[in-house]
Design a protein around this motif. Structure first.
Motif, PDB file in Angstrom:
ATOM      1  N   UNK A 153       0.894  -0.964   0.084  1.00  0.00           N
ATOM      2  CA  UNK A 153       0.090   0.051   0.083  1.00  0.00           C
ATOM      3  C   UNK A 153       1.061   1.126   0.047  1.00  0.00           C
ATOM      4  N   UNK A 154       0.508   2.067  -0.829  1.00  0.00           N
ATOM      5  CA  UNK A 154       1.403   3.173  -1.040  1.00  0.00           C
ATOM      6  C   UNK A 154       0.939   4.261   0.200  1.00  0.00           C
ATOM      7  N   UNK A 155       2.002   4.739   0.828  1.00  0.00           N
ATOM      8  CA  UNK A 155       1.692   5.783   1.965  1.00  0.00           C
ATOM      9  C   UNK A 155       2.639   6.906   1.932  1.00  0.00           C
ATOM     10  N   UNK A 156       2.038   7.966   2.254  1.00  0.00           N
ATOM     11  CA  UNK A 156       3.109   8.993   2.504  1.00  0.00           C
ATOM     12  C   UNK A 156       3.807   8.840   3.865  1.00  0.00           C
ATOM     13  N   UNK A 157       5.268   8.863   3.342  1.00  0.00           N
ATOM     14  CA  UNK A 157       6.230   8.557   4.573  1.00  0.00           C
ATOM     15  C   UNK A 157       6.277   9.792   5.463  1.00  0.00           C
ATOM     16  N   UNK A 158       6.388   9.471   6.925  1.00  0.00           N
ATOM     17  CA  UNK A 158       6.734  10.360   7.737  1.00  0.00           C
ATOM     18  C   UNK A 158       8.109  11.009   7.833  1.00  0.00           C
ATOM     19  N   UNK A 159       8.223  12.189   7.925  1.00  0.00           N
ATOM     20  CA  UNK A 159       9.545  12.764   7.912  1.00  0.00           C
ATOM     21  C   UNK A 159       9.620  13.863   9.098  1.00  0.00           C
ATOM     22  N   UNK A 160      10.457  14.815   8.523  1.00  0.00           N
ATOM     23  CA  UNK A 160      10.934  15.935   9.413  1.00  0.00           C
ATOM     24  C   UNK A 160      10.236  17.243   8.441  1.00  0.00           C
ATOM     25  N   UNK A 161       9.550  18.078   9.338  1.00  0.00           N
ATOM     26  CA  UNK A 161       9.348  19.321   8.747  1.00  0.00           C
ATOM     27  C   UNK A 161      10.075  20.434   9.162  1.00  0.00           C
ATOM     28  N   UNK A 162      11.048  20.852   8.307  1.00  0.00           N
ATOM     29  CA  UNK A 162      11.765  21.799   8.812  1.00  0.00           C
ATOM     30  C   UNK A 162      11.290  23.338   8.955  1.00  0.00           C
ATOM     31  N   UNK A 163      11.844  24.087   9.772  1.00  0.00           N
ATOM     32  CA  UNK A 163      11.063  25.401   9.843  1.00  0.00           C
ATOM     33  C   UNK A 163      11.933  26.468  10.551  1.00  0.00           C
ATOM     34  N   UNK A 164      11.963  27.799  10.356  1.00  0.00           N
ATOM     35  CA  UNK A 164      12.692  28.814  10.913  1.00  0.00           C
ATOM     36  C   UNK A 164      11.908  29.180  12.093  1.00  0.00           C
ATOM     37  N   UNK A 165      10.550  28.967  12.353  1.00  0.00           N
ATOM     38  CA  UNK A 165       9.671  29.623  13.205  1.00  0.00           C
ATOM     39  C   UNK A 165       9.159  28.617  14.416  1.00  0.00           C
ATOM     40  N   UNK A 174      18.763  23.410  13.571  1.00  0.00           N
ATOM     41  CA  UNK A 174      19.008  22.407  14.322  1.00  0.00           C
ATOM     42  C   UNK A 174      19.350  21.139  13.439  1.00  0.00           C
ATOM     43  N   UNK A 175      18.777  21.102  12.235  1.00  0.00           N
ATOM     44  CA  UNK A 175      19.168  20.086  11.149  1.00  0.00           C
ATOM     45  C   UNK A 175      20.346  20.346  10.573  1.00  0.00           C
ATOM     46  N   UNK A 176      20.520  21.647  10.316  1.00  0.00           N
ATOM     47  CA  UNK A 176      21.910  22.063   9.723  1.00  0.00           C
ATOM     48  C   UNK A 176      23.078  21.579  10.680  1.00  0.00           C
ATOM     49  N   UNK A 177      23.134  21.970  11.890  1.00  0.00           N
ATOM     50  CA  UNK A 177      24.287  21.555  12.806  1.00  0.00           C
ATOM     51  C   UNK A 177      24.265  19.970  12.682  1.00  0.00           C
ATOM     52  N   UNK A 178      22.880  19.331  12.943  1.00  0.00           N
ATOM     53  CA  UNK A 178      23.237  18.047  12.700  1.00  0.00           C
ATOM     54  C   UNK A 178      23.884  17.333  11.374  1.00  0.00           C
ATOM     55  N   UNK A 179      23.676  17.942  10.135  1.00  0.00           N
ATOM     56  CA  UNK A 179      24.063  17.745   9.054  1.00  0.00           C
ATOM     57  C   UNK A 179      25.714  18.137   8.912  1.00  0.00           C
ATOM     58  N   UNK A 180      26.143  19.238   9.584  1.00  0.00           N
ATOM     59  CA  UNK A 180      27.289  19.355   9.500  1.00  0.00           C
ATOM     60  C   UNK A 180      28.122  18.481  10.427  1.00  0.00           C
ATOM     61  N   UNK A 181      27.866  17.895  11.281  1.00  0.00           N
ATOM     62  CA  UNK A 181      28.568  17.057  12.354  1.00  0.00           C
ATOM     63  C   UNK A 181      28.807  15.669  11.489  1.00  0.00           C
TER      64      UNK A 181
END
Length: 333
Positions: A153-165, A174-181
C-alpha cells in the motif's frame, strides 16, 4: 529537467538492482528452434535434452558449434558460449550459436562474439545466465499483467518538517547543525551516464551551462558545492586536510568527454585522486518475450547492447572496492 534530479548521497548499502529488457510480444517472435539447420541436428537435440531435464553433455555443446569452431575462441569465450548453450533450456538463444559456418569462414566474427559474451558474462552479478533468468521472470510477469507490488500500500512517509519559526517538527538550524557533524564522513556520487540529446544538446549533461552570466558548467557548480561543504567540515572537525570524495559514474557514451572536461579544468580545484570515475557496463538487449539475445542488424557476430539504469552505481562501488578504499585511505566509516 532530468539532470537536476541527480543528487549526492552517503553510501549506506551496496546491492545490485534492476534489469531492463526489450518487450516484443511473444507472438511476434519466431520459433527459436526454427533457426536450426538440418545439417546440425545436435543443436535441436541439445535443446530437447535440456527441456526434458536431462544433463547436457559436453559433446553436444561441442557438436552444436563444432570443436574446430570452439577452438577459435579464447578460454573465456569458450566458457561463456558453453554456459549459454547449457542453460538454453528452451532454445531461445539458438540463433546465437546455431548454424555456424565451418572454420575458415567468419573466424574473426566468431572470436568477437565469444569475447562479447565473456564481457557480458563478467559485467553482471551472477553472469549472463542470471541476467537472462531474471529477464524471463520480469517479462513473463509483464505479459501476464502481474504487479509485484500488488500486496503493498502506498503511504506518504513520515519525515521531518523543517522550519525557521519552530512550527515544524525540527528547526532548520538544528538540522543544519546535525548535518555539519557528519558532513566530513560523506561521499558524493554523481550518476552521469546520459547525453543531453532530449535537450537538443550534443555534449554531455555535465558540461551544460547552468547560467548565461558565468557560463559555469553543471559539473563545476556541483564541485563548488562539495568544496563549500568540505570547508565547513574542516572547521567542524578541526582537520585542515579533510577531503570529501566525489565519484562520477559514466557510460561508454560519456566517459571520454567527462574525463576531458575534468582535465581541461584541472578538476575544478579538487585534489588529485579526490574525483574517482567508474564506468557502467552495457547489458545485452533482448528481442522478444523469451529473453532472446538481440543480434545487431546485419551482423550475426555482434549482440546489441544498451545502457543499464542508475542502480548500477551500487554494484560498481562494490566491484571496484571503493567503500573499503574510503575506510582505509579517507577514514570514512
Amino acid at each position: 529537467m532530468r539532470l537536476a534530479t541527480a543528487v549526492a548521497f552517503l553510501v549506506v548499502s551496496l546491492s545490485s538492482t534492476s534489469i531492463g529488457a526489450f518487450g516484443i510480444p511473444v507472438s511476434s517472435a519466431p520459433n527459436a528452434l526454427s533457426t536450426v539447420s538440418s545439417r546440425q541436428p545436435s543443436v535441436a537435440a541439445a535443446s530437447t535434452c535440456a527441456r526434458r531435464g536431462q544433463p547436457l553433455k559436453a559433446s553436444l555443446v561441442e557438436e552444436a558449434v563444432t570443436t574446430a569452431n570452439l577452438d577459435l575462441l579464447s578460454e573465456r569465450g569458450q566458457e561463456s558460449l558453453k554456459t549459454l548453450i547449457e542453460n538454453d533450456k528452451d532454445g531461445s538463444q539458438s540463433h546465437v550459436y546455431a548454424d555456424w559456418p565451418e572454420r575458415g569462414t567468419d573466424d574473426e566474427g566468431k572470436r568477437q562474439l565469444g569475447e562479447q559474451l565473456a564481457d557480458l558474462d563478467a559485467s553482471y552479478p551472477g553472469g549472463l545466465t542470471a541476467y537472462l533468468d531474471k529477464a524471463k521472470v520480469l517479462l513473463k510477469e509483464s505479459a501476464d499483467g502481474d504487479n509485484p507490488f500488488s500486496d503493498f500500500e502506498a503511504l506518504v512517509p513520515e519525515g521531518e518538517s523543517l522550519s525557521f519559526d519552530d512550527e515544524g517538527s525540527m528547526p532548520f538550524l538544528e538540522a543544519e547543525k546535525l548535518g555539519k557533524s557528519v558532513m566530513g564522513d560523506s561521499v558524493f556520487c554523481l550518476v552521469a551516464g546520459g547525453l543531453g540529446e532530449r535537450l537538443g544538446y550534443t555534449g554531455i549533461k555535465l558540461s551544460l551551462e547552468t547560467n548565461l552570466c558565468t557560463n559555469e558548467s553543471y559539473l563545476e557548480v556541483y564541485v563548488k558545492y562539495i568544496q563549500a561543504m568540505q570547508t565547513m567540515a574542516r572547521k567542524e572537525s578541526g582537520n585542515d586536510d579533510l577531503l570529501i570524495p566525489l565519484v562520477i559514474m559514466t557510460s561508454g557514451d560519456t566517459d571520454p568527454l567527462t574525463r576531458q572536461l575534468l582535465e581541461d579544468n584541472a578538476n575544478f580545484g579538487m585534489k588529485d585522486g579526490q574525483i574517482q570515475i567508474v564506468m557502467q557496463d552495457k547489458v545485452a538487449a533482448l528481442k522478444d518475450g523469451n529473453a532472446g539475445l538481440a543480434l545487431a542488424d546485419g551482423n550475426r557476430w555482434k549482440l546489441q547492447t544498451k545502457p543499464h539504469g542508475h542502480g548500477d552505481v551500487h554494484h560498481l562501488l562494490y566491484r571496484e572496492g571503493m567503500v573499503d578504499q574510503w575506510e582505509k585511505e579517507w577514514s570514512i566509516s
